[in-house]
Structure formats: structure tokens, C-alpha cells
Design an enzyme around this catalytic site. Structure first.
Site, PDB file in Angstrom:
ATOM      1  N   ARG A 157       4.406  10.063   8.393  1.00  0.00           N
ATOM      2  CA  ARG A 157       2.998   9.684   8.577  1.00  0.00           C
ATOM      3  C   ARG A 157       2.260  10.669   9.470  1.00  0.00           C
ATOM      4  O   ARG A 157       1.025  10.793   9.381  1.00  0.00           O
ATOM      5  CB  ARG A 157       2.945   8.272   9.176  1.00  0.00           C
ATOM      6  CG  ARG A 157       1.596   7.586   9.074  1.00  0.00           C
ATOM      7  CD  ARG A 157       1.675   6.143   9.515  1.00  0.00           C
ATOM      8  NE  ARG A 157       0.369   5.503   9.450  1.00  0.00           N
ATOM      9  CZ  ARG A 157      -0.126   4.913   8.368  1.00  0.00           C
ATOM     10  NH1 ARG A 157       0.589   4.869   7.268  1.00  0.00           N
ATOM     11  NH2 ARG A 157      -1.331   4.366   8.385  1.00  0.00           N
TER      12      ARG A 157
ATOM     13  N   PHE B  74       1.057  -3.941   7.041  1.00  0.00           N
ATOM     14  CA  PHE B  74      -0.004  -3.528   7.955  1.00  0.00           C
ATOM     15  C   PHE B  74      -0.338  -2.050   7.758  1.00  0.00           C
ATOM     16  O   PHE B  74      -1.518  -1.654   7.733  1.00  0.00           O
ATOM     17  CB  PHE B  74       0.435  -3.793   9.401  1.00  0.00           C
ATOM     18  CG  PHE B  74      -0.688  -3.928  10.388  1.00  0.00           C
ATOM     19  CD1 PHE B  74      -1.487  -2.844  10.705  1.00  0.00           C
ATOM     20  CD2 PHE B  74      -0.947  -5.145  11.013  1.00  0.00           C
ATOM     21  CE1 PHE B  74      -2.522  -2.959  11.624  1.00  0.00           C
ATOM     22  CE2 PHE B  74      -1.983  -5.271  11.931  1.00  0.00           C
ATOM     23  CZ  PHE B  74      -2.775  -4.178  12.243  1.00  0.00           C
ATOM     24  N   PHE B  75       0.690  -1.219   7.607  1.00  0.00           N
ATOM     25  CA  PHE B  75       0.448   0.202   7.389  1.00  0.00           C
ATOM     26  C   PHE B  75      -0.254   0.440   6.048  1.00  0.00           C
ATOM     27  O   PHE B  75      -1.145   1.293   5.952  1.00  0.00           O
ATOM     28  CB  PHE B  75       1.764   0.980   7.445  1.00  0.00           C
ATOM     29  CG  PHE B  75       2.257   1.243   8.840  1.00  0.00           C
ATOM     30  CD1 PHE B  75       1.617   2.154   9.671  1.00  0.00           C
ATOM     31  CD2 PHE B  75       3.379   0.598   9.331  1.00  0.00           C
ATOM     32  CE1 PHE B  75       2.067   2.410  10.962  1.00  0.00           C
ATOM     33  CE2 PHE B  75       3.852   0.845  10.619  1.00  0.00           C
ATOM     34  CZ  PHE B  75       3.192   1.756  11.435  1.00  0.00           C
TER      35      PHE B  75
ATOM     36  N   PHE C 139      -5.172  -1.780  17.084  1.00  0.00           N
ATOM     37  CA  PHE C 139      -3.725  -1.568  17.188  1.00  0.00           C
ATOM     38  C   PHE C 139      -2.959  -2.885  17.202  1.00  0.00           C
ATOM     39  O   PHE C 139      -1.744  -2.905  17.139  1.00  0.00           O
ATOM     40  CB  PHE C 139      -3.393  -0.756  18.450  1.00  0.00           C
ATOM     41  CG  PHE C 139      -2.028  -0.127  18.399  1.00  0.00           C
ATOM     42  CD1 PHE C 139      -1.836   1.070  17.733  1.00  0.00           C
ATOM     43  CD2 PHE C 139      -0.942  -0.732  19.004  1.00  0.00           C
ATOM     44  CE1 PHE C 139      -0.573   1.650  17.663  1.00  0.00           C
ATOM     45  CE2 PHE C 139       0.317  -0.158  18.948  1.00  0.00           C
ATOM     46  CZ  PHE C 139       0.507   1.043  18.274  1.00  0.00           C
TER      47      PHE C 139
END
Length: 337
Positions: free
Chosen positions: A314, A71-72, A174
Site C-alpha cells: 500500500r 475498511f481498507f 483513522f
């Protein structure tokens, strides 16, 4: 506030989880080997999941952690497609993900590693519960893909959504419902609709996810201002309500703290509801225990998200050579094939 009320926990499988997700990223060619070597552990993707899904069987946690890492990477591809103005590449990926969600086994060897990695994750996640849960997960993720497309169009056209529009869209980008859905295989229990839609359960689930989204906006605001972003609660407050950066930060902090205090109230309500499910039968007792385990993990989400944002590379934008270009992304090649 978080450190005091929400003690940090990590699933005991975490060290193996980190090692295996790192290997999975390499195997699926989702990150170049040099990026994995230099950045994978420091990004703390596995720490986030290991702090959330406490009590999950190891194989369930591994599948969730790999999916989360995917997902990231997908989020980064989306970002680079926007930055480098690649609408054709994005539209192609969007279509392929929709199709892969419906037939993941047919996409395990797709030429785009992002599609193949997604298919692998979905096949594994679909193995834990029944077809109704799988259909719900698919329905929720189709909506996430479309929300990412709306964000793509907003960002490429410079549209800053209003605060209300942003909050509605943020619940999808999200993936609030996805992370909540994944609490069920972690507890090895597919919840009946009457439980999932109970007001106390829905309130606790929403508050835990809202906290995460808004805390993410708070911590990523410097990165996103540097990258000329338009999708951040702070940016919407600045643009549409005339706030200064400092005022916007104060408002986001207020909303974050409100989520915490309201969750503590909702948590008690849903635990009382869970007690009523223990009706003297074995299934009733098992359902009650599953709901309590899930609510405990909603609580764990607060500390997992908090520590992730303070430890993950991140968000350490001040240490990047270029504040608008994350050092962990494959900036040149992403989305070009």
C-alpha cells in the site's frame, strides 16, 4: 526506536487468518479475483491485525481482520469517488452505510458488495459482547462515516485543513475509537465506563492511536502528494505553516517519537491503575487482567503499525506504474453501480 522498545509479535492464528480473509474478500466480491491473487497477501492487512490483537479468540480476530480488510477497501472506494468526481455515488454509499450500521442483518444481501460486506462484518462483531458495546461501536462508526464525508468535501473542493482542524478530523478518519473498542472483544471483556474514561487508560489509548495516524501520514506523504491529496499532516504543515517537505517530515517524525516516549510513561500509569482493580474479588481480578491484556495490545499496536507500513504494498508508491493510482484498486468500476 520501535524495533528496540516494541518487539514484534504475531497471533499464532495468522497463517489461517491470511487465508480466510483472502477467501472472504473473494466471497464478498470486495476485490476482483485478479487483484486478490496479485495483491491481497502483499498488502499485509491481516498482518496488521494479527500483530495488534494478540490473545484474541480466533473467531474474534477473524471478524476483526475481515472488517479491517473491508475498511481498507472502503477507504479506496472513497478515494476513487473523489478522484473521479462521483459525489452522487459517495452520498449513496454514505447513506447506505449509516442504515446498514443500524440494521446489519437486513443488508447482508445488498447489491453493493461494499455494503453487504460491511453488514456481514458488523453482524459478526456484534455477536461477541453486549448491546451497550454494540451501541457504542455504532455511535463511533457513524462519526467515522461523517468524518469521511467531511474529507470528501475538503478534497473535492481543494480545501487543506489547518493543522488543528486536521488533527481533530484525523482521529475520526483513522477511527481511533473503533480500534480501541475492538480491544475489548479481543480480551473477552466489556469494560465499565469508569475504566474506559479513566485518564490513564484514555491517555494510553490515544497515544497508541495518534502514533499510528501520524506514522501513516509520514509513510503515505509521497503517495498523497503524488495524488494531489489535501488530507495529511505533512500537507497541512506545508500549506498553513510554510514548511518545506523536508521540514514537514522532520516535524511529523518529532510528533511520532513524542507519542512513543509519552506512551511508555502512560503505560506505567495505566498498569498501576489496573493493579487497583484487583480488589480481592473474582470480578475485580478478571477486570484487572483484562485491562492489562488490553494495554499490552496498545503496546503491540506500535510494532504492528511500524512493520505494516514498511512491508505493505500500500505504501510502495515508487514501484507503481502510476504514482497516483494504486495498482490494487478497481479503478474503473468502483462506486459506479
Amino acid at each position: 526506536m520501535i524495533e528496540t522498545a516494541f518487539p514484534r509479535q504475531l497471533h499464532p492464528y495468522w497463517p489461517r487468518l491470511q487465508e480466510r480473509t483472502r477467501s472472504w474478500l473473494l466471497e464478498k466480491r470486495l476485490m476482483p479475483a485478479d487483484k486478490v491473487e496479485e495483491h491481497a497477501d502483499g498488502l499485509c492487512y491481516t498482518d496488521l491485525m494479527a500483530g495488534y490483537y494478540i490473545g484474541a479468540p480466533d473467531e474474534v480476530l477473524q471478524a476483526i481482520a475481515d472488517y479491517s480488510a473491508w475498511f481498507f477497501v472502503w477507504d479506496d472506494r472513497h478515494d476513487r469517488d473523489i478522484v473521479h468526481r462521483r459525489p452522487i455515488a459517495w452520498r449513496r454509499l454514505r447513506f447506505q452505510l449509516h442504515v446498514a450500521l443500524g440494521s446489519p442483518r437486513g443488508h447482508l444481501h445488498h447489491p453493493d458488495p461494499l455494503v453487504a460486506g460491511f453488514a456481514d462484518s458488523v453482524v459478526r462483531l456484534y455477536a461477541f459482547l453486549g448491546p451497550k458495546w454494540n451501541a457504542r461501536f455504532a455511535r463511533h462508526f457513524h462519526a467515522v462515516i461523517e468524518a469521511y464525508d467531511r474529507e470528501f468535501r475538503n478534497r473535492t473542493s481543494g480545501v487543506v485543513p489547518t493543522v488543528d482542524a486536521y488533527l481533530e478530523l484525523r482521529r475520526l478518519t483513522f477511527a481511533h475509537r473503533i480500534w480501541t473498542d475492538l480491544l475489548e472483544p479481543s480480551a473477552q471483556c466489556e469494560l465499565p465506563e469508569a475504566v474506559r474514561k479513566h485518564p490513564a487508560y484514555r491517555r494510553a489509548a490515544l497515544l497508541s492511536q495518534e502514533f499510528a495516524a501520524w506514522y501513516n501520514d509520514l509513510c503515505s506523504l509521497p503517495k498523497e502528494i503524488a495524488g494531489d491529496e489535501v488530507h495529511n499532516l505533512g500537507i497541512s504543515l506545508i500549506h498553513h505553516q510554510g514548511m518545506t517537505v523536508e521540514e514537514a517530515v522532520t516535524e511529523i517524525r518529532r510528533r511520532v517519537e513524542e507519542c512513543v516516549s509519552e506512551f511508555l510513561v502512560a503505560e506505567k500509569e495505566v498498569l498501576r491503575f489496573a493493579d487497583t482493580l484487583a480488589d480481592g474479588t473474582v470480578p475485580g481480578r478478571e477486570l484487572s487482567l483484562a485491562v492489562k491484556a488490553i494495554v499490552a495490545n496498545m503496546r503491540n499496536w506500535f510494532s504492528a503499525v511500524y512493520w505494516f507500513h514498511h512491508e505493505s504494498g500500500r505504501y510502495m508508491v515508487d514501484s507503481w506504474d502510476d504514482r497516483s493510482t494504486p495498482p490494487y484498486v478497481n479503478n474503473e468500476a468502483a462506486g459506479e453501480k
